[in-house]
Every structure is written in C-alpha cells, then in structure tokens.
Design a protein around this motif. Structure first.
Motif, PDB file in Angstrom:
ATOM      1  N   LEU A   1      10.090 -19.276   2.291  1.00 18.90           N
ATOM      2  CA  LEU A   1      10.904 -19.141   3.501  1.00 18.90           C
ATOM      3  C   LEU A   1      10.807 -20.365   4.392  1.00 18.90           C
ATOM      4  O   LEU A   1      11.655 -20.579   5.249  1.00 18.90           O
ATOM      5  CB  LEU A   1      10.472 -17.902   4.296  1.00 18.90           C
ATOM      6  CG  LEU A   1      10.595 -16.572   3.563  1.00 18.90           C
ATOM      7  CD1 LEU A   1      10.010 -15.460   4.417  1.00 18.90           C
ATOM      8  CD2 LEU A   1      12.055 -16.278   3.270  1.00 18.90           C
ATOM      9  N   PHE A   2       9.751 -21.128   4.237  1.00 17.13           N
ATOM     10  CA  PHE A   2       9.510 -22.227   5.174  1.00 17.13           C
ATOM     11  C   PHE A   2       9.725 -23.587   4.519  1.00 17.13           C
ATOM     12  O   PHE A   2       9.324 -24.592   5.062  1.00 17.13           O
ATOM     13  CB  PHE A   2       8.088 -22.131   5.721  1.00 17.13           C
ATOM     14  CG  PHE A   2       7.833 -20.828   6.437  1.00 17.13           C
ATOM     15  CD1 PHE A   2       8.129 -20.690   7.776  1.00 17.13           C
ATOM     16  CD2 PHE A   2       7.318 -19.733   5.759  1.00 17.13           C
ATOM     17  CE1 PHE A   2       7.913 -19.503   8.424  1.00 17.13           C
ATOM     18  CE2 PHE A   2       7.097 -18.544   6.403  1.00 17.13           C
ATOM     19  CZ  PHE A   2       7.400 -18.416   7.742  1.00 17.13           C
ATOM     20  N   GLU A   3      10.330 -23.583   3.358  1.00 12.57           N
ATOM     21  CA  GLU A   3      10.534 -24.862   2.681  1.00 12.57           C
ATOM     22  C   GLU A   3      11.502 -25.755   3.427  1.00 12.57           C
ATOM     23  O   GLU A   3      11.409 -26.962   3.375  1.00 12.57           O
ATOM     24  CB  GLU A   3      11.035 -24.606   1.257  1.00 12.57           C
ATOM     25  CG  GLU A   3       9.940 -24.149   0.321  1.00 12.57           C
ATOM     26  CD  GLU A   3      10.471 -23.903  -1.076  1.00 12.57           C
ATOM     27  OE1 GLU A   3      11.701 -23.824  -1.226  1.00 12.57           O
ATOM     28  OE2 GLU A   3       9.644 -23.772  -1.990  1.00 12.57           O
ATOM     29  N   GLU A   4      12.434 -25.140   4.130  1.00  9.06           N
ATOM     30  CA  GLU A   4      13.423 -25.926   4.850  1.00  9.06           C
ATOM     31  C   GLU A   4      12.845 -26.559   6.117  1.00  9.06           C
ATOM     32  O   GLU A   4      13.377 -27.515   6.634  1.00  9.06           O
ATOM     33  CB  GLU A   4      14.604 -25.038   5.240  1.00  9.06           C
ATOM     34  CG  GLU A   4      15.435 -24.579   4.073  1.00  9.06           C
ATOM     35  CD  GLU A   4      16.303 -25.693   3.520  1.00  9.06           C
ATOM     36  OE1 GLU A   4      16.925 -26.391   4.327  1.00  9.06           O
ATOM     37  OE2 GLU A   4      16.321 -25.881   2.284  1.00  9.06           O
ATOM     38  N   ALA A   5      11.759 -25.967   6.610  1.00 11.92           N
ATOM     39  CA  ALA A   5      11.187 -26.453   7.875  1.00 11.92           C
ATOM     40  C   ALA A   5      10.414 -27.740   7.630  1.00 11.92           C
ATOM     41  O   ALA A   5       9.694 -27.846   6.633  1.00 11.92           O
ATOM     42  CB  ALA A   5      10.262 -25.403   8.473  1.00 11.92           C
ATOM     43  N   PRO A   6      10.563 -28.725   8.521  1.00 12.08           N
ATOM     44  CA  PRO A   6       9.831 -29.981   8.318  1.00 12.08           C
ATOM     45  C   PRO A   6       8.339 -29.786   8.562  1.00 12.08           C
ATOM     46  O   PRO A   6       7.929 -28.932   9.366  1.00 12.08           O
ATOM     47  CB  PRO A   6      10.444 -30.916   9.366  1.00 12.08           C
ATOM     48  CG  PRO A   6      10.979 -29.995  10.420  1.00 12.08           C
ATOM     49  CD  PRO A   6      11.415 -28.756   9.715  1.00 12.08           C
ATOM     50  N   ALA A   7       7.537 -30.562   7.850  1.00  6.59           N
ATOM     51  CA  ALA A   7       6.087 -30.510   8.022  1.00  6.59           C
ATOM     52  C   ALA A   7       5.731 -31.125   9.358  1.00  6.59           C
ATOM     53  O   ALA A   7       6.418 -32.022   9.852  1.00  6.59           O
ATOM     54  CB  ALA A   7       5.401 -31.264   6.882  1.00  6.59           C
ATOM     55  N   PRO A   8       4.666 -30.664  10.031  1.00  4.43           N
ATOM     56  CA  PRO A   8       4.258 -31.259  11.311  1.00  4.43           C
ATOM     57  C   PRO A   8       3.858 -32.706  11.139  1.00  4.43           C
ATOM     58  O   PRO A   8       3.322 -33.098  10.100  1.00  4.43           O
ATOM     59  CB  PRO A   8       3.083 -30.388  11.748  1.00  4.43           C
ATOM     60  CG  PRO A   8       2.611 -29.733  10.502  1.00  4.43           C
ATOM     61  CD  PRO A   8       3.800 -29.577   9.621  1.00  4.43           C
ATOM     62  N   LEU A   9       4.160 -33.476  12.165  1.00  6.30           N
ATOM     63  CA  LEU A   9       3.892 -34.903  12.068  1.00  6.30           C
ATOM     64  C   LEU A   9       2.406 -35.181  12.015  1.00  6.30           C
ATOM     65  O   LEU A   9       1.931 -35.959  11.215  1.00  6.30           O
ATOM     66  CB  LEU A   9       4.524 -35.622  13.266  1.00  6.30           C
ATOM     67  CG  LEU A   9       6.058 -35.619  13.278  1.00  6.30           C
ATOM     68  CD1 LEU A   9       6.560 -36.282  14.554  1.00  6.30           C
ATOM     69  CD2 LEU A   9       6.594 -36.341  12.045  1.00  6.30           C
ATOM     70  N   ALA A  10       1.661 -34.554  12.926  1.00 10.18           N
ATOM     71  CA  ALA A  10       0.231 -34.856  13.028  1.00 10.18           C
ATOM     72  C   ALA A  10      -0.553 -33.826  12.238  1.00 10.18           C
ATOM     73  O   ALA A  10      -0.469 -32.640  12.505  1.00 10.18           O
ATOM     74  CB  ALA A  10      -0.202 -34.840  14.480  1.00 10.18           C
ATOM     75  N   ARG A  11      -1.245 -34.302  11.273  1.00  6.49           N
ATOM     76  CA  ARG A  11      -2.087 -33.401  10.511  1.00  6.49           C
ATOM     77  C   ARG A  11      -3.520 -33.450  10.986  1.00  6.49           C
ATOM     78  O   ARG A  11      -4.367 -32.730  10.510  1.00  6.49           O
ATOM     79  CB  ARG A  11      -2.031 -33.763   9.029  1.00  6.49           C
ATOM     80  CG  ARG A  11      -0.671 -33.533   8.403  1.00  6.49           C
ATOM     81  CD  ARG A  11      -0.729 -33.834   6.927  1.00  6.49           C
ATOM     82  NE  ARG A  11      -1.670 -32.951   6.248  1.00  6.49           N
ATOM     83  CZ  ARG A  11      -1.362 -31.726   5.829  1.00  6.49           C
ATOM     84  NH1 ARG A  11      -0.149 -31.246   6.049  1.00  6.49           N
ATOM     85  NH2 ARG A  11      -2.256 -30.984   5.204  1.00  6.49           N
ATOM     86  N   ALA A  12      -3.775 -34.373  11.917  1.00 10.63           N
ATOM     87  CA  ALA A  12      -5.150 -34.507  12.407  1.00 10.63           C
ATOM     88  C   ALA A  12      -5.542 -33.255  13.192  1.00 10.63           C
ATOM     89  O   ALA A  12      -4.719 -32.619  13.840  1.00 10.63           O
ATOM     90  CB  ALA A  12      -5.267 -35.737  13.292  1.00 10.63           C
ATOM     91  N   ARG A  13      -6.799 -32.938  13.106  1.00  8.64           N
ATOM     92  CA  ARG A  13      -7.314 -31.784  13.821  1.00  8.64           C
ATOM     93  C   ARG A  13      -7.502 -32.167  15.289  1.00  8.64           C
ATOM     94  O   ARG A  13      -8.272 -33.052  15.624  1.00  8.64           O
ATOM     95  CB  ARG A  13      -8.667 -31.416  13.214  1.00  8.64           C
ATOM     96  CG  ARG A  13      -9.225 -30.099  13.687  1.00  8.64           C
ATOM     97  CD  ARG A  13     -10.556 -29.900  12.987  1.00  8.64           C
ATOM     98  NE  ARG A  13     -11.161 -28.641  13.366  1.00  8.64           N
ATOM     99  CZ  ARG A  13     -10.871 -27.500  12.788  1.00  8.64           C
ATOM    100  NH1 ARG A  13      -9.964 -27.455  11.846  1.00  8.64           N
ATOM    101  NH2 ARG A  13     -11.483 -26.395  13.157  1.00  8.64           N
TER     102      ARG A  13
END
Lengths: 301, 615
Positions: free
Chosen positions: B38-50
């Motif tokens: 369901l979330f494949e269309e949504a872009p990944a978040p830019l910042a993956r840093a914690r």
C-alpha cells in the motif's frame, strides 16, 4: 466484532428475501446446464404444455388425458445441486490495522452468502485458509444445506483468527485437490499479494469449471492512508519487513492511489475472465455492501 | 530569582529521560500495516538518520517537567521593596576588651568609630543606618534610622567592655543585620566559622588595630596573713621583651614594687609577702601598655582575726567531714565541734561568726551566719515533709546533671523568696522539684541550707563530688566578708536589697536598680574594678577582675575577608533585601496545564491515527 452481526435476527431477516443466482450448475442426472425455470427432474410441477413428439412419456399427464382427452405434458422445475464454497483469507494482513476489522467484515459477508445459499438448499461450506506455522492450513466447515443448520456455522465464524502469510494459489490448489464437483466459489480476501498469486488462484478455479466470485475486502483506514503526520517505521504484518515512512497529506494521497491501482488491476482481471468482482471497502459499509453490491454478485432479490 | 532548594534541580534530569523516550519511541513509532504494498507509491523519507523529532507534544511535556522541577526546587523571585534606591546599612561594632587597646592617641574603638562615621557621611541622603554592638551579648544600640545625628550619637556612645567577645554574640549581631543591604563590621579579629553562608559581598569587614604591646595580670593569690606568701602571675603578650613594673598594695599600704623583664610571649610568677595584715590586696602593672583593663587585679585577704565556727551535729563523722570542708574554705577558721547532747557544756562568750547545725536546730544559738544541714524547721523555714531518699538533678554551678545523683534522706523545706536555690532535685511522693541547697538571708542574717543528710561520709564520696562542691560554695558564701564580693567581669552580681539599690560603677557613673521578688537585684559586671553598692543605708563593695588570654592578645592577624572600601558587589543570593515571592504555585499550574494540553493532544492524535497498532 463484526462477524457476530451475521447471526443477529435483524441481519438475517434482510437476507431472507435474497436468493443466490448461479450461471452454471450441475443437476444430479441431467448434467451441467443452465439453472433456471427449465424442465428438469423434480417433484415440484412447474407447468403444463401440449405434448409434442419426442417428449418423455413419463411426464404425460394421464389424468388430463382421461378427463379432457388431450395430451398434456407436465413440466417440473429442475432441482439444482450446487456446492457453494466460500474461501476466507485469514492471513495476518486481514487483521491490520485492528480497528478496520477486515476479518470481521470478511466473515460477516461469508456468513451472509452462506445464509443466502442455504435458502435454495445449496450445499454451502465456509473455508478459512492461512499459513499456520509455515504450513498452509485449509479449515473447511461441513456442508450445510438448510437454514436450520445455519447456526452451526457460528463456532467457526467466531473462532477464526488471522495470522501468517497469504497464499491464494496454494490454498486453491489444496481446495481443488479434493476433486469435488465444480460449484460456486466465492473468494474473500484483501488481495494484498503479488498479482500473479491471485491470478494463478482464480485461473485454477476457472479451469476447474468453478463459477468464481471475488469479494475484495479493504479497511477504511488503510484504504485512505490515514496516518497522523510524522515519521514512522512500518512493519509488514505478514513478512515482518520494515520500512521508514514519513506520513503527510501527500503520502496519504499516494496510498489512496495505490489502493485504487491494486483494486483496478484485480477488477480488470476478473472482468476479463468472467469472474464477478465485488469491492467491500470499510467494515462500516456492511449494510451498503449487502444492499448495493450483492446484486452485482448475482445475489438477487 | 533564586532557588530555595537547589538540590531538587536534579529532578530536571527527567528532561533527559524524556528526550531519551522520544528518541526511542516518539521519534519513529513502529506501526504494523497490512502490507507494504500500500505504501509503495509513497516516497521514502529524506533523512534516515536517527534524530529527535520535537513536536508540540514534546515541548508540552518539556514545559510540564521543567515547571514542576523548578517548583520543587523552590524557584522564587525577589520583588524589590520601594523605594529601590535607598540602602540600609548595619554598623556592627566589636566592643570587647581588646577594642579598648590604645593605638597611639586613640583606641581601636575610636578608629572603628572614625571609619564608621566616614561611611555615614559618604552615604547618600535617605540611606538608613542601624548600630549594633556585641561583646558577651548583642545590643541594638540604634535601630535603623535615617537620622544621621542620632546615628552619630549612637556611635559616639559606644564604650569598650572588659569582657571577651563571644562568637555567638557576633553571629547574633549578623543575624540582626541580615535585612541590611550593607553590613559594616568593625573589629580587630574575626572568629573562624562565624560568618554565615550567603552574606557574600554584603559584608564589609573593617579590621582595626596594629599594636601587640600588652602586659596582663593573669592571677593574684594574696597568700595568708603572716604565714603564706602571695603570688602574682604576669604575662607578656608582645612579640618583644617587655619591662614590667608592678605594684602590690594591701589596704593602701605598699607590699611590694618589683620590676620584671618578661621575655616575648613570656610569663612570670612574682612572689610577695607574706602580708601580715588582712584586707583588700590590689596588684597593678605600672608600665604603660595598650590595654588597661587587664593591668590590675584585686583579691581579699582575710584579716588577722580568725573566723569562729560552731559546728553542731549528733554524728561525729559528719562533724569531722564538715570541719574539713570549712578548713578547706578558710584554713584560719577556728572550729568548735559539739554533740547537741553536750551543748550545755558550751561556755558563754561572743557569738560565733558561723554556726553549722546538722540534724539539729536551736533558735537560741545566734550567729550572723548560719548553715542548716538536714535541719529541722528554723525561723521562717517550714518543714513540708521528710523523705527517705532524694536525688540531686540540677545545680547552679553545673546545670542539669547528666545523671541524677542518689542522695540519702532529705527534709523538704519551704524556702522564702529571698533565698537563692543552688541545687534542685526530686523526692518520692511529689512531682515538683525539691530545693536541696540554698543560700540567702532571713531576718536573723545570712542563712545557708543543705536539705539532705550528710551521714555516711557523703562529702568524701568520690562518686558524688557535686555534693562536696555544693557545700564548699555555700560555706564560701557564709564565710566571706559580708560587705565584700569578688567576681570576674561578665558575672552577674546578685545584690540583696529591700527596695532600690544604687550601684556606683568603676567608671564613676551611678545606676539604680529595684530588687525583684527574690529580694535581690542583678547587674552584670562589664567593667573591671570597684562596684560600690548602697541599699537601705547599708553599703557593700564588689570587685570585678578581668582577664582573658585570647582577648588580651592584641596581635592583629589579617583576616581573609573583603577589605573595607572595596567595590560594592550586587546583593548576595539568598539574602537579598526585598520580598521573596515563591513561584511554586504558578509553576505547578503551568506544569499541570501543559500536562492537560499534552493529554488532549494525545487523544486527538489517537483519534486521528485511528486504530493503527504501535509495535
């Protein structure tokens, strides 16, 4: 949960007026033929007509011949014998998110179809399938033919729990391995699997000369992508796969597009293969689904 | 602003816990979804840093925790009292003996006065001054006032006392001055550990004095008439050797005029006599030095006539013990010991100076001084009851004893108000304290009372020396000349009187006191020298001697306290003038409101999130 409503008297009263329509059925003696008001073997007289050469003399009404001295043939309503199997997806995806109660909706719809099917004394069974401890488990009920035995489905309906991965093709394969006569098969699932899996499953059913109907169950929240803005880590309920996700209005819109895309693909496949497709989105829409969508499924008043 | 209990700021560590919680959970909550399809269309978040996502809920909780922590720590704000520009000054003067030491043409107290007057003159109009003096006790000479003339007069009235300065008195003076914006302390020394924490820059110490030239008479023993030499102890507190000329007189007649050379910080014992006549012995240092208060001492040398004491007791052991005590007090006394059964054998003659009656009383025996030991009622004394056992619990000399001292039988007497109770105790059958020893006067003269029995060598019992000391004290009072009393400066003088009593102080001034219910007037000897009393036509003399080794040592040690005239820093935290307004209630309200808002926000978000399950 929603499945409990399937045994409420008010709910059942509304279903009393419905009958299940099938395109093809197999009579016990005549073989496959269209079910309808046709001559067939039965005990319920349908009509009288004039005798024409070639008619089976067993259906001649000898009383009319004696009184009227004319030859009339009695026609009977064919006694159909359809095996109705309602396959219910009980994979983990049917339980997420919990508030959507997708499994409850699926079970309520399955019970409703079974109830309608019993009105015509069809042999009805519910089959739950899901992966349990790595192995596909197919859990069928016994065949029920009369509405008096409808209550016997209750322990099954209320006892089903979801878990494991979705294996539609494998489930159909295991169902068909029983080599029963073809009948009507209703497949209820969220179809959140690879398209090839459900295409394979539906193709197998069609190949086995089953009449197939599909009920596409989706939750209200997941179909809207309703997540508060923020950063999340999403976990797939079946595979356990993780993915970072930043929820926003744009991503909600993307989710809605994705749901529509998945539904469209399934609907297209169904229409191309003569499979009845019924979208059932939102557990709160149970009444609307029964009243508005069941006729499309062939359940007629 | 300030904190009443800063240690409670440790509760602010909860903020670190909050940040950790948000880092762990709030920053990236894990949600279980039906499928990631369901979330494949949504872009990944830019910042993956914690990283910490600080949203409104976080800040609300920060506010709540911070406000509650500060409330617990007692955050307060000080509201300045109008008018804000006026300052209050406290002038604290040490007026112990050392402040009377001469520094050239003036004394140390004079130097302090001058500095204080300069401060008063330099202060802006409207500033208020209070004058506080301390030595043995603290005295508010002038309450806070803007009247410069009155303040100067108060400063001018200060005179040094012939007593040592008590650190407790200095502490009390600083406490009295705690509301002042500036505390000016004038002294030649500052005891360690006296300054309370928090005075900070408000205290300005003005150290006065530089000389250490001082000779002091430590003690004077007049000896005995015609038999034993007297001794005079002299101490040189200077770092230089000093020549010390001494003068010793008895009743105005010169006894000796020795001159000694004393080593630096040295001490010498000068013997004189024996003096062959009795009277008042006066020793003084003729060599001028800085401090005069410790340059003279007085002692009383009993005269040529020995005291006659009549000792009556049915118990020979008690007679023997009491005679020993009396001889220890006055070794020249002539003691006649008698059994009451043989009283008729007593030859008529002049009355004795003191009669001691143990377990016996005969009103026909007359003497100017009487000591009644375990006695039957006498004169105004009424016998309440006799008890078989008694316990000594409190004496005037030692205060409350750590453990009650078991005594033998005692006679509970009703004492008149004119008698001073010297010891109290308890006896079975009564809840009230019982007077076990007293001294004073009645209509027939001086009277001493020891209520308990002395049989069984009680006076010689090493485990009950308090009884012996008590007996010596009473005997000393009864054997001393009636019109002469020797005390140390700082002691209270109990002057017997009926009505007003006039006292001429050593500096020549005369004061008048009224006797209280007990028939005595109390004054404190704050100057060394002769106190002449007069009450009801009867005159008396009190001689007060002064010596204190610490006070007589005039060496000035620079103190590590802010020097006078340094900058005036801002008020110290904790003792700022003005009203303290605690903010605990307001902070608690803010904290609770923030918690309430965060709860509302959480509910709203939960409703919006709608059933997604946190993992």
């Amino acid at each position: 949960m929603l499945e409990a409503r399937a045994f409420e008297p008010e709910f059942l009263n509304r279903l009393d007026r419905l009958i299940l329509g099938v395109k093809r059925a197999r009579t016990s003696r005549i073989g496959p033929r269209t079910v309808g008001r046709v001559q067939g073997i039965g005990i319920e007289i349908e009509n009288f007509r004039d005798y024409v050469a070639g008619d089976d003399l067993r259906f001649l009404d000898w009383n009319a011949v004696g009184r009227l001295d004319q030859l009339y043939v009695r026609t009977y309503r064919a006694e159909r014998e359809i095996e109705l199997s309602v396959l219910i997806d009980t994979s983990a995806s049917m339980g997420a998110p919990p508030a959507d109660d997708k499994l409850g909706l699926a079970l309520a719809l399955a019970a409703a179809i079974a109830y309608v099917g019993m009105s015509e004394s069809d042999a009805v069974r519910l089959v739950a399938f899901g992966l349990r401890r790595g192995k596909l488990a197919l859990t069928p009920t016994a065949f029920h033919r009369r509405r008096e035995s409808y209550a016997g489905l209750r322990p099954f309906v209320t006892g089903v729990r979801c878990g494991g991965e979705t294996r539609l093709a494998a489930a159909v394969e295991q169902l068909l391995a029983a080599r029963r006569q073809p009948g009507l098969t209703v497949l209820i699932s969220d179809f959140l699997v690879n398209a090839t899996d459900y295409e394979d499953a539906l193709s197998r059913l069609l190949a086995a000369r089953h009449e197939v109907k599909v009920m596409h169950v989706m939750g209200e929240r997941e179909s809207r992508g309703a997540l508060a803005p923020g950063l999340y880590r999403l976990r797939d309920s079946e595979s356990g796969q993780l993915r970072d996700f930043s929820a926003s209005a744009a991503t909600a819109e993307a989710c809605r597009r994705r749901v529509a895309q998945l539904a469209a693909r399934l609907r297209d496949f169904c229409s191309q293969h003569g499979v009845m497709y019924l979208p059932a989105f939102g557990a709160g829409n149970l009444e609307e689904i029964i009243n508005g969508e069941f006729p499309r499924l062939g359940v007629i008043r | 602003m300030g904190l009443l209990d800063p240690i409670n700021l440790l509760y602010l560590l909860s903020l670190a816990v909050l940040v950790a919680i948000y880092l762990r959970a709030r920053a990236r909550p894990t949600l279980e979804v039906s499928s990631l399809l369901l979330f494949e269309e949504a872009p990944a978040p830019l910042a993956r840093a914690r990283r910490l996502h600080t949203d409104l809920l976080f800040w609300l909780e920060v506010v709540a925790l911070g406000a509650l922590s500060l409330a617990i720590a007692g955050l307060y704000m000080r509201v300045p009292q109008p008018p804000a520009h006026l300052r209050r000054h406290a002038l604290i003067f040490d007026r112990a003996a050392a402040m009377g030491a001469r520094e050239g043409a003036s004394t140390r107290l004079d130097l302090a006065r001058r500095q204080a007057l300069r401060i008063v003159s330099a202060a802006p109009a409207g500033d208020q001054f209070s004058v506080i003096a301390y030595a043995l006790e603290t005295e508010l000479v002038r309450a806070s006032s803007g009247d410069r003339g009155a303040v100067r007069a108060a400063i001018a009235s200060l005179q040094p006392r012939a007593v040592a300065a008590r650190p407790a008195a200095l502490s009390a003076a600083l406490m009295r001055a705690r509301a002042a914006d500036d505390i000016e302390l004038f002294s030649d020394r500052l005891p360690a550990g006296v300054l309370p924490a928090g005075l900070g820059g408000r205290l300005h110490f003005h150290q006065v004095g530089s000389t250490d030239n001082n000779l002091a008479l430590v003690s004077l023993d007049p000896g005995e008439v015609g038999s034993r030499r007297g001794h005079l102890v002299v101490h040189n507190f200077s770092a230089q050797p000093r020549l010390c000329a001494l003068s010793i007189e008895c009743e105005g007649r010169a006894v000796a005029r020795p001159t000694l050379m004393l080593a630096p910080h040295g001490q010498a014992v000068e013997s004189f006599g024996p003096i062959t006549w009795g009277g008042l012995v006066h020793a003084r240092i003729e060599t001028p030095d800085a401090l005069a208060a410790d340059n003279q001492r007085w002692a009383y040398l009993p005269g040529g006539r020995a005291s006659n004491v009549l000792l009556i007791s049915p118990d020979p052991a008690v007679r023997d013990d009491l005679a020993r005590v009396l001889l220890a007090v006055d070794e020249s006394a002539r003691i006649t010991a008698l059994d009451p059964a043989r009283l008729s054998s007593l030859r008529p003659g002049p009355p004795p100076d003191l009669v001691v009656m143990h377990d016996f009383y005969d009103p026909r025996i007359r003497a100017p001084a009487r000591l009644l030991v375990f006695s039957a009622p006498a004169g105004a004394l009424r016998l309440a009851r006799t008890v078989a056992l008694s316990e000594l619990e409190q004496t005037e000399r030692a205060g409350t004893l750590a453990r009650p001292l078991a005594l033998g039988p005692a006679r509970v007497l009703a004492l008149p108000d004119s008698m001073e109770v010297l010891a109290r105790g308890s006896a079975p059958g009564g809840d009230e304290p019982v007077a076990l020893a007293a001294a004073g006067r009645d209509a027939r003269g001086r009277l001493g009372v020891i209520a308990f029995d002395l049989r069984g060598h009680l006076l010689l019992d090493p485990d009950r020396t308090e009884v012996l000391l008590l007996t010596i004290e009473i005997a000393r009072r009864l054997l001393a000349p009636e019109a002469l009393e020797m005390v140390s400066t700082g002691d209270y003088l109990s002057l017997p009187a009926r009505g007003p009593i006039r006292v001429r102080l050593p500096d020549g001034t005369t004061i008048e006191r009224l006797a209280g219910r007990s028939g005595t007037a109390r004054i404190r000897a704050l100057e060394a020298g002769l106190y002449e009393t007069e009450a009801g036509g009867r005159a008396g003399v009190v001689l007060a001697n002064y010596y204190d080794a610490a006070e007589s040592d005039l060496t000035v040690k620079p103190m590590a306290v802010r020097a006078a005239g340094a900058g005036r820093p801002g008020p110290a935290v904790g003792l700022l003038p003005g009203r303290v307004r605690p903010l605990g209630t307001a902070l608690t309200a803010v904290g609770l409101l923030a918690l309430l808002l965060s709860s509302v926000l959480m509910l709203w978000r939960e409703a919006r999130r709608g059933g997604w399950r946190h993992v």
